[in-house]
Design a protein around this motif. Structure first.
Motif, PDB file in Angstrom:
ATOM      1  N   ALA A 151       2.480 -11.750   0.292  1.00 42.83           N
ATOM      2  CA  ALA A 151       2.789 -10.577   1.104  1.00 42.83           C
ATOM      3  C   ALA A 151       4.137  -9.998   0.677  1.00 42.83           C
ATOM      4  O   ALA A 151       5.094 -10.734   0.454  1.00 42.83           O
ATOM      5  N   GLY A 152       4.175  -8.685   0.530  1.00 43.77           N
ATOM      6  CA  GLY A 152       5.402  -8.019   0.127  1.00 43.77           C
ATOM      7  C   GLY A 152       5.481  -7.714  -1.358  1.00 43.77           C
ATOM      8  O   GLY A 152       6.288  -6.889  -1.779  1.00 43.77           O
ATOM      9  N   SER A 153       4.657  -8.352  -2.181  1.00 41.83           N
ATOM     10  CA  SER A 153       4.688  -8.066  -3.614  1.00 41.83           C
ATOM     11  C   SER A 153       3.875  -6.809  -3.919  1.00 41.83           C
ATOM     12  O   SER A 153       3.065  -6.364  -3.108  1.00 41.83           O
ATOM     13  N   THR A 154       4.118  -6.229  -5.081  1.00 41.78           N
ATOM     14  CA  THR A 154       3.432  -4.990  -5.448  1.00 41.78           C
ATOM     15  C   THR A 154       2.463  -5.252  -6.592  1.00 41.78           C
ATOM     16  O   THR A 154       2.672  -6.153  -7.414  1.00 41.78           O
ATOM     17  N   ALA A 165      -4.070   6.794 -18.715  1.00 47.17           N
ATOM     18  CA  ALA A 165      -3.248   5.642 -19.097  1.00 47.17           C
ATOM     19  C   ALA A 165      -1.810   5.825 -18.636  1.00 47.17           C
ATOM     20  O   ALA A 165      -1.091   4.851 -18.413  1.00 47.17           O
ATOM     21  N   LYS A 166      -1.372   7.075 -18.464  1.00 47.53           N
ATOM     22  CA  LYS A 166      -0.007   7.361 -18.011  1.00 47.53           C
ATOM     23  C   LYS A 166       0.118   7.331 -16.490  1.00 47.53           C
ATOM     24  O   LYS A 166       1.214   7.303 -15.959  1.00 47.53           O
ATOM     25  N   VAL A 167      -1.018   7.341 -15.785  1.00 46.57           N
ATOM     26  CA  VAL A 167      -1.019   7.368 -14.319  1.00 46.57           C
ATOM     27  C   VAL A 167      -0.872   5.947 -13.784  1.00 46.57           C
ATOM     28  O   VAL A 167      -1.569   5.041 -14.230  1.00 46.57           O
ATOM     29  N   THR A 168       0.039   5.760 -12.841  1.00 44.80           N
ATOM     30  CA  THR A 168       0.189   4.458 -12.195  1.00 44.80           C
ATOM     31  C   THR A 168      -0.033   4.602 -10.700  1.00 44.80           C
ATOM     32  O   THR A 168       0.544   5.475 -10.060  1.00 44.80           O
ATOM     33  N   VAL A 169      -0.890   3.748 -10.176  1.00 44.36           N
ATOM     34  CA  VAL A 169      -1.130   3.685  -8.735  1.00 44.36           C
ATOM     35  C   VAL A 169      -0.573   2.345  -8.277  1.00 44.36           C
ATOM     36  O   VAL A 169      -1.037   1.292  -8.704  1.00 44.36           O
ATOM     37  N   THR A 170       0.461   2.381  -7.440  1.00 49.89           N
ATOM     38  CA  THR A 170       1.087   1.148  -6.972  1.00 49.89           C
ATOM     39  C   THR A 170       0.703   0.890  -5.528  1.00 49.89           C
ATOM     40  O   THR A 170       0.521   1.820  -4.741  1.00 49.89           O
ATOM     41  N   ALA A 171       0.565  -0.393  -5.215  1.00 50.14           N
ATOM     42  CA  ALA A 171       0.202  -0.800  -3.858  1.00 50.14           C
ATOM     43  C   ALA A 171       1.013  -2.022  -3.471  1.00 50.14           C
ATOM     44  O   ALA A 171       1.368  -2.845  -4.318  1.00 50.14           O
ATOM     45  N   GLU A 172       1.298  -2.125  -2.198  1.00 48.34           N
ATOM     46  CA  GLU A 172       2.034  -3.269  -1.659  1.00 48.34           C
ATOM     47  C   GLU A 172       1.059  -4.168  -0.909  1.00 48.34           C
ATOM     48  O   GLU A 172       0.280  -3.693  -0.081  1.00 48.34           O
ATOM     49  N   ILE A 173       1.108  -5.458  -1.194  1.00 50.22           N
ATOM     50  CA  ILE A 173       0.232  -6.420  -0.519  1.00 50.22           C
ATOM     51  C   ILE A 173       0.784  -6.675   0.877  1.00 50.22           C
ATOM     52  O   ILE A 173       1.953  -7.037   1.042  1.00 50.22           O
ATOM     53  N   LEU A 174      -0.056  -6.478   1.888  1.00 46.87           N
ATOM     54  CA  LEU A 174       0.365  -6.702   3.274  1.00 46.87           C
ATOM     55  C   LEU A 174       0.036  -8.122   3.720  1.00 46.87           C
ATOM     56  O   LEU A 174       0.906  -8.835   4.207  1.00 46.87           O
ATOM     57  N   ASN A 175      -1.222  -8.532   3.596  1.00 43.75           N
ATOM     58  CA  ASN A 175      -1.589  -9.900   3.987  1.00 43.75           C
ATOM     59  C   ASN A 175      -2.948 -10.260   3.399  1.00 43.75           C
ATOM     60  O   ASN A 175      -3.691  -9.422   2.936  1.00 43.75           O
ATOM     61  N   LEU A 180     -10.239 -11.829   1.211  1.00 45.30           N
ATOM     62  CA  LEU A 180      -9.846 -10.433   1.083  1.00 45.30           C
ATOM     63  C   LEU A 180      -8.328 -10.282   1.120  1.00 45.30           C
ATOM     64  O   LEU A 180      -7.616 -11.174   1.585  1.00 45.30           O
ATOM     65  N   THR A 181      -7.841  -9.144   0.636  1.00 44.29           N
ATOM     66  CA  THR A 181      -6.425  -8.807   0.680  1.00 44.29           C
ATOM     67  C   THR A 181      -6.289  -7.387   1.181  1.00 44.29           C
ATOM     68  O   THR A 181      -6.983  -6.483   0.700  1.00 44.29           O
ATOM     69  N   LYS A 182      -5.406  -7.167   2.140  1.00 43.16           N
ATOM     70  CA  LYS A 182      -5.152  -5.818   2.659  1.00 43.16           C
ATOM     71  C   LYS A 182      -3.911  -5.274   1.972  1.00 43.16           C
ATOM     72  O   LYS A 182      -2.874  -5.938   1.949  1.00 43.16           O
ATOM     73  N   VAL A 183      -4.028  -4.065   1.404  1.00 40.03           N
ATOM     74  CA  VAL A 183      -2.904  -3.459   0.680  1.00 40.03           C
ATOM     75  C   VAL A 183      -2.636  -2.061   1.211  1.00 40.03           C
ATOM     76  O   VAL A 183      -3.521  -1.424   1.789  1.00 40.03           O
ATOM     77  N   LYS A 184      -1.412  -1.594   1.005  1.00 40.26           N
ATOM     78  CA  LYS A 184      -1.023  -0.222   1.368  1.00 40.26           C
ATOM     79  C   LYS A 184      -0.632   0.488   0.065  1.00 40.26           C
ATOM     80  O   LYS A 184       0.179  -0.015  -0.707  1.00 40.26           O
ATOM     81  N   ILE A 185      -1.230   1.658  -0.153  1.00 43.03           N
ATOM     82  CA  ILE A 185      -0.932   2.438  -1.361  1.00 43.03           C
ATOM     83  C   ILE A 185       0.429   3.099  -1.172  1.00 43.03           C
ATOM     84  O   ILE A 185       0.650   3.838  -0.215  1.00 43.03           O
ATOM     85  N   THR A 186       1.358   2.805  -2.104  1.00 42.27           N
ATOM     86  CA  THR A 186       2.725   3.298  -1.972  1.00 42.27           C
ATOM     87  C   THR A 186       3.052   4.448  -2.906  1.00 42.27           C
ATOM     88  O   THR A 186       4.006   5.175  -2.654  1.00 42.27           O
TER      89      THR A 186
END
Length: 102
Positions: free
Chosen positions: A30-33, A55-65, A93-99
């Motif tokens: 939790a808390g890692s991206t 390839a230049k597009v980055t979608v980052t997400a933060e792991i919640l739990n 499963l893992t819940k993530v938030k798109i940042t």
């Protein structure tokens, strides 16, 4: 409206910044991206599908739990033979938030 279609856990998900998405279990606490590979990017009227541009597009997400899905019951039965089998399964499963989408 900016959104992207990303490959996540064997499926494709439509995501935008601030969305919460449930994926198959992803390594990390939790808390890692994490980075998700984009398959399509929509930025207003502009749609990007070329592999070189994506390839230049980055979608980052933060792991919640981490969590587990609902219980699925598998039952097998054969008539007149006395064969019965009962088994259960809960998906990891893992819940993530798109940042960010850049």
């Amino acid at each position: 409206m900016v959104y992207a279609i990303v490959r996540a856990g064997g499926r494709q998900e439509k995501v935008s910044v601030g969305d919460f998405v449930t994926l198959n279990r992803v390594a990390g606490g939790a808390g890692s991206t994490i980075q998700l590979p984009a398959l399509l990017l929509v930025d207003g009227d502009k749609i990007t599908t070329a592999a070189a541009d994506l390839a230049k597009v980055t979608v980052t997400a933060e792991i919640l739990n981490d969590l587990r899905g609902p219980k699925i019951v598998i039952q097998k039965f054969k008539n007149k033979t006395g064969y019965k089998k009962r088994q259960g399964h809960r998906q990891e499963l893992t819940k993530v938030k798109i940042t960010g989408i850049q």
